[in-house]
Scaffold this motif. Structure first.
Motif, short mmCIF file in Angstrom:
data_model
loop_
_atom_site.label_atom_id
_atom_site.label_comp_id
_atom_site.label_asym_id
_atom_site.label_seq_id
_atom_site.Cartn_x
_atom_site.Cartn_y
_atom_site.Cartn_z
N TYR A 16 0.81 -1.22 0.00
CA TYR A 16 0.00 0.00 0.00
C TYR A 16 0.85 1.27 0.00
CZ TYR A 16 0.97 0.65 4.99
OH TYR A 16 1.60 0.86 6.19
N HIS A 54 -7.61 0.03 -1.98
CA HIS A 54 -7.93 0.73 -0.74
C HIS A 54 -6.64 1.03 0.03
CE1 HIS A 54 -12.19 1.31 -0.02
NE2 HIS A 54 -12.46 0.14 -0.61
N THR A 84 -2.70 5.45 -1.14
CA THR A 84 -2.80 6.90 -1.32
C THR A 84 -1.56 7.51 -1.96
OG1 THR A 84 -2.01 7.20 0.95
CG2 THR A 84 -4.39 7.11 0.63
N GLN A 85 -0.42 6.80 -1.94
CA GLN A 85 0.81 7.34 -2.51
C GLN A 85 1.06 6.87 -3.94
OE1 GLN A 85 4.22 7.14 0.18
NE2 GLN A 85 2.86 6.58 1.86
N GLN A 132 -2.26 10.25 -9.42
CA GLN A 132 -3.51 10.04 -8.67
C GLN A 132 -4.08 11.37 -8.17
OE1 GLN A 132 -5.11 7.70 -4.65
NE2 GLN A 132 -3.08 7.27 -5.46
N ASN A 144 -6.68 13.76 -5.84
CA ASN A 144 -7.29 13.79 -4.52
C ASN A 144 -8.78 14.12 -4.70
OD1 ASN A 144 -8.12 14.20 -1.90
ND2 ASN A 144 -6.40 15.52 -1.34
N PRO A 177 -8.43 11.07 1.50
CA PRO A 177 -8.25 10.14 0.38
C PRO A 177 -7.98 8.72 0.87
CG PRO A 177 -6.92 12.12 0.10
CD PRO A 177 -7.44 12.16 1.49
N ASP A 178 -8.46 7.74 0.12
CA ASP A 178 -8.29 6.34 0.50
C ASP A 178 -7.85 5.48 -0.68
OD1 ASP A 178 -8.28 4.26 2.35
OD2 ASP A 178 -10.32 3.66 1.85
N GLY A 179 -7.21 6.09 -1.68
CA GLY A 179 -6.76 5.37 -2.85
C GLY A 179 -7.37 5.95 -4.10
N LEU A 202 -12.46 7.52 -1.23
CA LEU A 202 -12.30 8.47 -0.14
C LEU A 202 -13.09 7.97 1.06
CD1 LEU A 202 -15.23 10.15 -0.11
CD2 LEU A 202 -14.21 11.23 -2.08
#
Length: 284
Positions: free
Chosen positions: A148, A169, A172-173, A207, A209, A228-230, A234
């Motif tokens: 992740y 999920h 985020t990075q 990606q 936001n 954010p969650d991926g 969100l």
């Protein structure tokens, strides 16, 4: 008659064998100075200082070779231990990262990153790159969430099936995602800055936001905030001091009250069932 000179000569005691005899005591006293007691060393003997120097001196090229062998064995052991400590996702697919892949280029052009199996890791062991291309995967697998923290993932040349929207999920990075040509980028065009299609793959780049792009201030409740969650995902997180449905309850959640009510309810039901079973036993 003997003269006085002969009488005096006769009265002299016989010569002691300790001084002149060839026995053991005379031989012991007649030997040279003991080198261990600091005396002068005779031929064939070694003084105490020379003994110390010989003990402290290296043994020549053989000792250097031994040190090199020990160092190589130690490095090999550390390398094996590090390989055994890799996350399962890094060894899910046999082989290593291809030299011309985007993951390899990212890892080689970024300082303090290392390639191990299918992963690009920093010095702390955090996964920043994952290359699972051409691994015959129909889905990323149960260990996929171990990556992740990745910035770049390559999944091309795999027969992936199903929707990957919920697969990422917590990623985020993630900034670069390479997929087979017939697999859509998770979240679609709203989740990425650019989506580029090629003959054999599709690249999702940059990606977004979604919390900044929705423009809906009422998406989260008053006491919550958007996080954010991926890609394309969100979540709403309650502010400090709030919890419960729509973050409407203030204060910390009372664990003591919760377990107290749960314990008393369980005890009451147990007593009721025990009494009912005893009554049935007596009537029968």
């Amino acid at each position: 008659m003997k003269t006085s000179a002969e009488l005096r000569e006769q009265e002299k005691p016989p010569a002691s064998p300790r001084a002149n005899g060839p026995g053991r005591l005379g031989h012991a006293r007649g030997r040279g100075p003991d080198p261990l007691r600091g005396g002068a060393a005779g031929p064939g003997r070694v003084s105490t200082g020379e003994l110390r120097e010989r003990k402290m001196a290296p043994h020549g090229p053989g000792s250097l070779t031994t040190l090199v062998r020990w160092a190589a064995a130690l490095l090999l052991a550390l390398g094996v231990e590090r390989a055994l400590a890799l996350p399962e996702i890094c060894t899910q697919c046999p082989g290593s990262v291809q030299n011309l892949s985007k993951v390899a280029l990212y890892c080689k052009t970024t300082r303090e990153l290392m390639l191990h199996a299918r992963c690009c890791l920093n010095q702390k062991g955090t996964i920043l790159g994952l290359d699972l291309q051409n691994c015959s995967l129909e889905d990323p697998g149960p260990n996929f969430h171990q990556a992740y923290t990745t910035v770049i993932i390559d999944l091309q040349a795999n027969p992936l099936k199903g929707d990957l929207a919920n697969t990422f999920h917590g990623f985020t990075q993630l900034q670069t995602l390479i997929l087979p040509q017939d697999v859509n980028c998770p979240g679609g065009i709203n989740a990425w800055n650019t989506i580029t299609s090629y003959i054999d793959n599709q690249i999702c780049q940059g990606q977004k936001n979604l919390c900044n792009n929705t423009g809906d201030p009422e998406m989260c409740p008053e006491n919550g905030s958007c996080v954010p969650d991926g890609p394309g995902l969100l979540q709403c997180v309650c502010a400090d001091g709030f919890h419960g449905y729509k973050c409407m309850r203030q204060g910390s959640f009372s664990l003591l009250m919760f377990f107290g009510i749960l314990g008393s309810t369980t005890l009451s039901i147990s007593i009721l069932l025990w009494g009912t079973q005893r009554r049935k036993a007596k009537t029968s």
